[in-house]
Design an enzyme around this catalytic site. Sequence first.
Site, PDB file in Angstrom:
ATOM      1  N   SER A 139      40.466  35.175  41.906  1.00 34.71           N
ATOM      2  CA  SER A 139      41.579  35.842  41.227  1.00 34.71           C
ATOM      3  C   SER A 139      41.071  37.136  40.610  1.00 34.71           C
ATOM      4  O   SER A 139      39.872  37.267  40.315  1.00 34.71           O
ATOM      5  CB  SER A 139      42.129  34.935  40.116  1.00 34.71           C
ATOM      6  N   TYR A 152      41.059  30.495  31.857  1.00 34.82           N
ATOM      7  CA  TYR A 152      41.179  30.794  33.291  1.00 34.82           C
ATOM      8  C   TYR A 152      40.178  31.881  33.687  1.00 34.82           C
ATOM      9  O   TYR A 152      39.551  31.795  34.744  1.00 34.82           O
ATOM     10  CB  TYR A 152      42.610  31.237  33.582  1.00 34.82           C
TER      11      TYR A 152
END
Length: 254
Positions: A139, A152
């Site tokens: 990501s 995250y």
Amino acid sequence: MIQTDITTRSALVTGASSGIGAATAHRLTTEGWRVFAVARRAEKLESLAEQEGIIPLICDVTDPEQVDAALAEVTAAGGIDTLINNAGGALGIDSVADGHAEDWRWMYEVNVLGPLNMIRAFIPMLRAHGEGTILNVTSTAALDPYEGGAGYNAAKFGEHALTGALRLEEAEHNIRVIEVLPGMVHTEEFSAKRLRGDAAAAEAVYRGVKKPLVAEDIAEVIATAVTLPHHVNLDQVVVRPVAQAAQHKVIRED
């Protein structure tokens, strides 16, 4: 030594029950690939099982015993030359000061230990093939931290680092290691899970963004990366919609 069928392109895709994983499984079959679609939820895999070329496998990538069972099934079916680690996710938007250790632990397990389990299990097969590929879907959160994203960020930074080290370690085995780093992708479940089922809050993430990416966009990038000649390695592919000029700048219309 584990042998694989080198005449047929075969991939295993984790997190294949929805979103980017499902789109990738579908996309590869259009190129004639055989795809092992791995996910935890049997009911979500049923529709994939109906498509020619897709072999569903129920497996929780964070459970080494289930990963070993998946390896046995794939080996018996002829093996793979490409491993696509797509399973992952975010949970919560708490600050570091208010972080929940259980949420952070889950994100680390699914985003870092899950790929580790899959790589450890399948790397002998990929080495034996002679032209193996490992593609990790991380990501843009692995590149730029942001407020409310620390858990995250930390997990994806970890997966990003794992991928870089793996590329260095496996070049001598002719294993191609690719990293695809998506930015804003409007998928069915990602934001809803992160925001604990708050559909309105999940939809607000994309509000006003004229054209966020969709799962099929990332699947197209993945398919391109793994179907290039094997000596061509796309080390890192950052993919954002035009409206997301950077992690901190998103163009929204009224």
